[in-house]
Write a protein that holds these residues in place. Structure first.
Motif, mmCIF file in Angstrom:
data_model
loop_
_atom_site.group_PDB
_atom_site.id
_atom_site.type_symbol
_atom_site.label_atom_id
_atom_site.label_comp_id
_atom_site.label_asym_id
_atom_site.label_seq_id
_atom_site.Cartn_x
_atom_site.Cartn_y
_atom_site.Cartn_z
ATOM 1 N N UNK A 240 16.485 59.009 31.560
ATOM 2 C CA UNK A 240 15.434 57.974 31.555
ATOM 3 C C UNK A 240 14.021 58.533 31.584
ATOM 4 N N UNK A 241 13.863 59.775 32.079
ATOM 5 C CA UNK A 241 12.527 60.372 32.102
ATOM 6 C C UNK A 241 11.988 60.579 30.689
ATOM 7 N N UNK A 242 12.899 60.791 29.720
ATOM 8 C CA UNK A 242 12.482 60.937 28.318
ATOM 9 C C UNK A 242 11.979 59.599 27.780
ATOM 10 N N UNK A 243 12.638 58.515 28.176
ATOM 11 C CA UNK A 243 12.205 57.173 27.769
ATOM 12 C C UNK A 243 10.787 56.906 28.263
ATOM 13 N N UNK A 244 10.503 57.267 29.509
ATOM 14 C CA UNK A 244 9.158 57.060 30.061
ATOM 15 C C UNK A 244 8.133 57.918 29.329
ATOM 16 N N UNK A 245 8.531 59.150 29.026
ATOM 17 C CA UNK A 245 7.602 60.079 28.351
ATOM 18 C C UNK A 245 7.195 59.549 26.983
ATOM 19 N N UNK A 246 8.120 58.905 26.269
ATOM 20 C CA UNK A 246 7.816 58.414 24.920
ATOM 21 C C UNK A 246 7.604 56.889 24.878
ATOM 22 N N UNK A 247 7.378 56.306 26.054
ATOM 23 C CA UNK A 247 7.016 54.880 26.161
ATOM 24 C C UNK A 247 8.069 53.972 25.522
ATOM 25 N N UNK A 248 9.325 54.170 25.904
ATOM 26 C CA UNK A 248 10.439 53.372 25.380
ATOM 27 C C UNK A 248 11.099 52.615 26.530
ATOM 28 N N UNK A 249 11.241 51.322 26.372
ATOM 29 C CA UNK A 249 11.913 50.491 27.374
ATOM 30 C C UNK A 249 13.418 50.667 27.222
ATOM 31 N N UNK A 250 14.072 51.174 28.275
ATOM 32 C CA UNK A 250 15.521 51.423 28.209
ATOM 33 C C UNK A 250 16.317 50.406 29.024
ATOM 34 N N UNK A 251 15.716 49.250 29.320
ATOM 35 C CA UNK A 251 16.407 48.223 30.100
ATOM 36 C C UNK A 251 17.425 47.483 29.233
ATOM 37 N N UNK A 252 18.262 46.684 29.881
ATOM 38 C CA UNK A 252 19.306 45.945 29.154
ATOM 39 C C UNK A 252 18.730 44.893 28.219
ATOM 40 N N UNK A 253 17.487 44.459 28.465
ATOM 41 C CA UNK A 253 16.837 43.446 27.616
ATOM 42 C C UNK A 253 15.859 44.072 26.615
ATOM 43 N N UNK A 254 15.889 45.381 26.513
ATOM 44 C CA UNK A 254 14.932 46.086 25.657
ATOM 45 C C UNK A 254 15.080 45.721 24.189
ATOM 46 N N UNK A 255 13.932 45.595 23.517
ATOM 47 C CA UNK A 255 13.909 45.383 22.073
ATOM 48 C C UNK A 255 13.504 46.663 21.344
ATOM 49 N N UNK A 256 13.473 47.779 22.093
ATOM 50 C CA UNK A 256 13.085 49.068 21.511
ATOM 51 C C UNK A 256 14.276 49.993 21.294
ATOM 52 N N UNK A 257 15.469 49.453 21.347
ATOM 53 C CA UNK A 257 16.661 50.274 21.163
ATOM 54 C C UNK A 257 17.363 49.911 19.859
ATOM 55 N N UNK A 258 17.631 50.888 19.009
ATOM 56 C CA UNK A 258 17.172 52.268 19.130
ATOM 57 C C UNK A 258 15.704 52.397 18.735
ATOM 58 N N UNK A 259 15.092 53.513 19.106
ATOM 59 C CA UNK A 259 13.763 53.876 18.615
ATOM 60 C C UNK A 259 13.894 55.180 17.835
ATOM 61 N N UNK A 260 13.315 55.213 16.642
ATOM 62 C CA UNK A 260 13.339 56.425 15.815
ATOM 63 C C UNK A 260 11.904 56.916 15.634
ATOM 64 N N UNK A 261 11.673 58.187 15.927
ATOM 65 C CA UNK A 261 10.336 58.772 15.807
ATOM 66 C C UNK A 261 10.394 59.999 14.902
ATOM 67 N N UNK A 262 9.448 60.076 13.974
ATOM 68 C CA UNK A 262 9.303 61.249 13.112
ATOM 69 C C UNK A 262 8.183 62.120 13.670
ATOM 70 N N UNK A 263 8.513 63.387 13.963
ATOM 71 C CA UNK A 263 7.537 64.347 14.478
ATOM 72 C C UNK A 263 7.184 65.331 13.361
#
Length: 279
Positions: free
Chosen positions: A189-212
């Motif tokens: 979950x610390x990675x989710x916080x670092x990249x500003x991603x909500x990992x809760x059961x009601x999250x609308x950010x799952x999955x999140x794909x990021x291009x670096x």
């Protein structure tokens, strides 16, 4: 081809058992021999009363709305995202009909959830799995490498449905300097916080794909604008290719391959030898 793959997935025990649970109440009421066995009052058989119809209609609305929010694009995706609601509605219907039947259905509901988790993709892929801060360290290690990273959880239906799509893309576009990776933010979950991603059961950010690119975040889907509003994104293969401009990135990466240290050293030695010979 996609339809055939869906049919193969539906043959797995997880899907047909959950389909039976989804239609259990209707089957129990409409199939007379089963109904006569379950319900002591045989006058209930073959009929759905007004209250039951209201519950089923409400269920239909919830399933459609939820499927649209999750961006479900295929038959299997719709089913995966709707099972929890259909089984919940059946639980209410069984309790409404008979408390004992409701308790029995609830026990089966829990047992199936424990013994038959949703199957995950196990086919070929060209994906690196990172743990915690390992991702950031690897991205910064060589800025010439472009990374496409999926942040997911094992329990989210949208993440499960996206897994075979991401695997196929990794097989199509993976290069030495264009790499695909995944991080389970349910475990980290610390990675989710670092990249500003909500990992809760009601999250609308799952999955999140990021291009670096150049060790910096370049494109994110679903993205968040300056007013902190989340823009919905449907994770189909074509949408991902278009959103991340994969064809152009692939051609650019292929035309600019990484030079290995050994090759560079050989070239350097070759130049020195030529220089000595010329002298």
């Amino acid at each position: 081809m996609a339809f055939k793959n869906d049919l193969k997935r539906l043959a797995m025990p997880y899907y047909w058992v959950n389909l039976l649970l989804t239609f259990s109440y209707i089957l129990g009421k409409k199939i007379v021999p089963i109904c006569e066995l379950i319900f002591p009052d045989k006058t209930e058989c073959g009929e759905i009363d007004m209250r039951e119809s209201e519950i089923l209609f409400f269920l239909l609305i919830v399933v459609v709305m939820r499927a649209r929010k999750t961006g479900s694009m295929s038959m299997v995706s719709y089913l995966s995202s709707s099972f929890i609601y259909t089984k919940g509605a059946n639980l209410i219907l069984w309790f409404y009909s008979d408390t004992k039947l409701g308790i029995a259905y609830g026990a089966i509901f829990i047992l199936v959830g424990l013994l038959l988790p949703e199957p995950t993709y196990k086919g070929p892929e060209n994906v690196t799995y990172f743990r915690g801060t390992d991702l950031e360290e690897e991205i910064k290690r060589d800025k010439r490498i472009t990374w496409i990273v999926t942040f997911y959880t094992a329990w989210n239906p949208s993440c499960v449905n996206f897994a075979p799509i991401f695997a196929e893309l990794s097989n199509q576009y993976g290069l030495e300097n264009l790499r695909f990776a995944k991080v389970d933010i349910g475990r980290f979950p610390e990675v989710a916080k670092r990249f500003r991603i909500d990992d809760s059961s009601l999250s609308r950010q799952l999955p999140t794909v990021i291009l670096f690119k150049d060790a910096k975040e370049h494109i994110r889907r679903p993205d968040i604008d300056t007013s902190n509003k989340l823009h919905k994104f449907y994770f189909s293969e074509d949408n991902v290719k278009a959103a991340f401009d994969l064809n152009n990135i692939y051609n650019e990466s292929k035309n600019n391959p990484l030079k290995s240290p050994k090759k560079s050293k050989k070239l350097q030695n070759g130049t020195e030898d030529d220089h000595i010979k010329s002298e």
